[in-house]
Design an enzyme around this catalytic site. Structure first.
Site, PDB file in Angstrom:
ATOM      1  CE1 TYR A 125      -4.379   1.138  -0.382  1.00 26.08           C
ATOM      2  CE2 TYR A 125      -3.571   2.596   1.496  1.00 26.08           C
ATOM      3  CZ  TYR A 125      -4.492   2.244   0.642  1.00 26.08           C
ATOM      4  OH  TYR A 125      -5.553   3.241   0.354  1.00 26.08           O
ATOM      5  CE  LYS A 169      -7.270   5.869   0.235  1.00 26.38           C
ATOM      6  NZ  LYS A 169      -8.300   6.861  -0.611  1.00 26.38           N
ATOM      7  CG  LEU A 229     -10.303   0.393 -13.127  1.00 22.87           C
ATOM      8  CD1 LEU A 229     -10.347  -0.857 -13.972  1.00 22.87           C
ATOM      9  CD2 LEU A 229     -11.148   1.636 -13.766  1.00 22.87           C
TER      10      LEU A 229
HETATM   11  O1  0WD Z   1     -10.390  -2.186  -1.720  1.00 19.47           O
HETATM   12  C1  0WD Z   1     -10.828  -0.831  -1.963  1.00 19.47           C
HETATM   13  N1  0WD Z   1     -11.137  -1.062  -3.217  1.00 19.47           N
HETATM   14  C2  0WD Z   1     -10.595   0.304  -1.305  1.00 19.47           C
HETATM   15  C3  0WD Z   1     -10.881   1.442  -1.698  1.00 19.47           C
HETATM   16  C4  0WD Z   1     -10.612  -0.005   0.280  1.00 19.47           C
HETATM   17  C5  0WD Z   1     -10.814   1.479   1.034  1.00 19.47           C
HETATM   18  C6  0WD Z   1     -10.756   2.585   0.292  1.00 19.47           C
HETATM   19  N2  0WD Z   1     -10.862   2.722  -1.056  1.00 19.47           N
HETATM   20  C7  0WD Z   1     -11.036   3.930  -1.765  1.00 19.47           C
HETATM   21  C8  0WD Z   1     -10.023   4.232  -2.746  1.00 19.47           C
HETATM   22  O2  0WD Z   1      -8.695   4.661  -2.225  1.00 19.47           O
HETATM   23  C9  0WD Z   1     -10.611   5.544  -3.292  1.00 19.47           C
HETATM   24  O3  0WD Z   1     -10.457   6.713  -2.405  1.00 19.47           O
HETATM   25  O4  0WD Z   1     -12.478   4.167  -2.334  1.00 19.47           O
HETATM   26  C10 0WD Z   1     -12.104   5.157  -3.233  1.00 19.47           C
HETATM   27  C11 0WD Z   1     -12.783   4.648  -4.590  1.00 19.47           C
HETATM   28  O5  0WD Z   1     -12.049   3.795  -4.933  1.00 19.47           O
HETATM   29  P1  0WD Z   1     -12.480   2.413  -5.718  1.00 19.47           P
HETATM   30  O6  0WD Z   1     -14.058   2.262  -5.946  1.00 19.47           O
HETATM   31  O7  0WD Z   1     -11.824   1.189  -4.973  1.00 19.47           O
HETATM   32  O8  0WD Z   1     -11.977   2.383  -7.179  1.00 19.47           O
HETATM   33  P2  0WD Z   1     -12.685   3.045  -8.793  1.00 19.47           P
HETATM   34  O9  0WD Z   1     -13.838   2.213  -8.909  1.00 19.47           O
HETATM   35  O10 0WD Z   1     -11.242   2.601  -9.753  1.00 19.47           O
HETATM   36  O11 0WD Z   1     -12.655   4.424  -8.479  1.00 19.47           O
HETATM   37  C12 0WD Z   1     -11.563   5.254  -8.112  1.00 19.47           C
HETATM   38  C13 0WD Z   1     -11.785   6.464  -9.428  1.00 19.47           C
HETATM   39  C14 0WD Z   1     -10.916   5.976 -10.370  1.00 19.47           C
HETATM   40  O12 0WD Z   1     -10.837   5.043 -11.133  1.00 19.47           O
HETATM   41  P3  0WD Z   1      -9.319   4.735 -11.735  1.00 19.47           P
HETATM   42  O13 0WD Z   1      -9.128   3.290 -11.459  1.00 19.47           O
HETATM   43  O14 0WD Z   1      -9.654   4.678 -13.321  1.00 19.47           O
HETATM   44  O15 0WD Z   1      -8.151   5.576 -11.376  1.00 19.47           O
HETATM   45  O16 0WD Z   1     -11.077   7.783  -8.894  1.00 19.47           O
HETATM   46  C15 0WD Z   1     -11.175   8.361 -10.064  1.00 19.47           C
HETATM   47  C16 0WD Z   1     -11.305   7.332 -11.121  1.00 19.47           C
HETATM   48  O17 0WD Z   1     -12.526   7.451 -11.697  1.00 19.47           O
HETATM   49  N3  0WD Z   1      -9.903   9.101 -10.277  1.00 19.47           N
HETATM   50  C17 0WD Z   1     -10.139  10.564 -10.629  1.00 19.47           C
HETATM   51  N4  0WD Z   1     -11.181  11.051 -10.846  1.00 19.47           N
HETATM   52  C18 0WD Z   1     -11.227  12.458 -11.085  1.00 19.47           C
HETATM   53  N5  0WD Z   1      -9.674  12.997 -11.356  1.00 19.47           N
HETATM   54  C19 0WD Z   1      -8.604  10.935 -10.763  1.00 19.47           C
HETATM   55  C20 0WD Z   1      -8.747  12.084 -11.305  1.00 19.47           C
HETATM   56  N6  0WD Z   1      -7.449  12.644 -11.314  1.00 19.47           N
HETATM   57  N7  0WD Z   1      -7.917   9.940 -10.751  1.00 19.47           N
HETATM   58  C21 0WD Z   1      -8.833   8.847 -10.361  1.00 19.47           C
END
Ligand code: 0WD
Length: 259
Positions: A154, A161, A193
């Site tokens: 991580y 975080k 993703l």
């Molecule tokens: O296990 C997990 N999946 C966990 C996620 C456990 C605990 C927390 N999280 C957090 C992540 O750190 C994040 O803060 O939850 C949040 C959402 O993450 P997610 O739902 O796991 O991931 P995803 O569906 O990929 O959404 C995150 C999105 C990006 O997707 P990608 O994978 O293409 O980077 O964040 C967005 C984007 O759509 N994102 C942005 N949006 C606007 N501007 C940017 C940006 N520059 N960069 C990433």
């Protein structure tokens, strides 16, 4: 209907596996009007699909590093919706090479990118959107246990975080003057993703499933329901909190073992 007459902006839907999608769906089911953004044209189609499913009237472009888009977003929402009641920040990013190998090798560039996209974006988004939020509104960001404890791979995201959780505490005092609340939800690992960029993620999933008090991993539906509570008036006495939705994993001092 817990979210009846509430309007909210949800940033961070990449597709229908995103945590932000789980949150949008839970809020919609309880009567909320949802507003979505898409990061770039590559993701637009997928967000459009989600928008159609959740009866979202407008989606707007937002790369959180683009100040112009952020300014336009605020103006468009004000024009199309007037004031809103809640805001979700579900965005994080670090270069792939920083999420594998040793933390000690983190480059200055990777550090800056992780901090800008995963932490500063919350401050920027809150500052921009706060003027079009109703008093008593609620803001939520997504965090992970890697902020408090060592989690393999991580790395720099754990440091980001930790900064995000600290930012929530400072923002809570500024926003509290208008009775606007801000909290972080610390989700257990979920295959999305963003998670696919973390080295050995499937091992982390298996380990959590085996060693959490509930002996399972959480789903985006479970995270969505807890998020909905934090975004609703049911949690009107709660701000500056980090709420774990991780099947209890964070309390473990030692792995479970079979006798
Ligand atoms: O296990 C997990 N999946 C966990 C996620 C456990 C605990 C927390 N999280 C957090 C992540 O750190 C994040 O803060 O939850 C949040 C959402 O993450 P997610 O739902 O796991 O991931 P995803 O569906 O990929 O959404 C995150 C999105 C990006 O997707 P990608 O994978 O293409 O980077 O964040 C967005 C984007 O759509 N994102 C942005 N949006 C606007 N501007 C940017 C940006 N520059 N960069 C990433």
């Amino acid at each position: 209907m817990i979210m009846k007459d509430k309007k909210g902006l949800i940033v961070g839907v990449a597709n229908n596996r995103s945590i932000a999608y789980g949150i949008a769906k839970a809020c919609k089911e309880q009567g909320a009007d949802i507003i979505l953004t898409y990061q770039n044209d590559k993701l637009k189609k997928r967000v459009e699909k989600v928008a159609e499913e959740l009866d979202v009237k407008h989606i707007y472009p937002l790369d959180v590093t683009n100040e112009e888009e952020l300014k336009n977003l605020k103006e468009s929402i004000e024009k199309d919706y007037g004031k809103i009641d809640f805001l979700v920040h579900s965005v994080a990013f670090a270069p792939r090479e920083a999420l594998d190998g040793k933390f000690i090798d983190t480059s200055k560039e990777a550090f800056k990118i992780a901090m800008e996209i995963s932490v500063y974006s919350l401050i920027d988004l809150v500052r921009t959107i706060e003027p079009i939020m109703n008093d008593g509104g609620s803001i939520l960001t997504l965090t992970y246990l890697g902020s408090q404890r060592y989690v393999p791979h991580y790395n720099v995201m754990g440091v980001a975080k930790a900064a995000l959780e600290a930012s929530v505490r400072y923002l809570a005092v500024d926003l509290g003057e208008r009775k606007i609340r801000i909290n972080a939800l610390s989700a257990g690992p979920i295959k999305t993703l963003a998670a696919s960029g973390i080295g050995d993620f499937s091992e982390i999933l298996k380990y959590n499933e085996k060693n959490s008090p509930l002996r399972k991993n959480v789903t985006i539906e479970e995270v969505g329901n807890s998020a909905m509570y934090l975004l609703s008036d049911l949690s009107s006495g709660v701000t500056a909190e980090v709420h774990y939705v991780d099947a209890g994993y964070n309390i473990m001092g030692m792995p479970l073992y079979e006798k």
